[in-house]
Design a protein around this motif. Sequence first.
Motif, PDB file in Angstrom:
ATOM      1  N   LEU A 112      -3.065 -10.621   9.148  1.00 46.33           N
ATOM      2  CA  LEU A 112      -2.530  -9.281   8.932  1.00 46.33           C
ATOM      3  C   LEU A 112      -3.597  -8.253   9.265  1.00 46.33           C
ATOM      4  N   GLU A 139      -4.047  -3.665   5.144  1.00 46.05           N
ATOM      5  CA  GLU A 139      -2.659  -4.007   4.809  1.00 46.05           C
ATOM      6  C   GLU A 139      -2.358  -3.683   3.348  1.00 46.05           C
ATOM      7  N   GLN A 179       5.575  -8.702   2.613  1.00 44.44           N
ATOM      8  CA  GLN A 179       5.869  -8.718   4.040  1.00 44.44           C
ATOM      9  C   GLN A 179       7.372  -8.820   4.307  1.00 44.44           C
TER      10      GLN A 179
END
Length: 168
Positions: free
Chosen positions: A38, A42, A81
């Motif tokens: 990622l 994030e 996510q």
Amino acid sequence: MQEEKLGIALPGWETLPDIGLYMDQVMTFMDRAFSPALPKGEMTKSMVNNYVKVGLMPRPAGKKYDREHLAMLVMIGVLKQALSMESIAQLLGMLCADGVKEGYERFCAEAEAVEDAVRAGSVELHAQGGAAREQALRSGIMAALCTIRTCRLLDALRDGKNASPAGA
């Protein structure tokens, strides 16, 4: 694109720092935990503060985050996510019913089982041809369908149904 860089190697419970970390140290840890899967940043300080505010995780003791906080943040970082905060809260509640350590270890085991299934070909992420574009399309559709299934199952659990909901 190498296959091993597609997944996230979650840190084991024993490798999570066992000393209190300040917010800047937590951000560095989270960036490293999710790299390279990622993008950096994030998870932000504002997000962590919000997770505490809405009750997804307990308040830090003296502005220091312990191993349990870090485990919660790793799980939240993965689940966010694809899932809403409401769904994440439900899953974390179920996972950590017997304690954060137990919940985190179960979460890591489940994540590893999924990664193993993908590597073994039991879950096929590679579309015909195997180009990155086709893999991204297939993975995106699978993520969306898994999110829908998860939400339906959580709704069924919330409504007190034990059976799998129709169409899930």
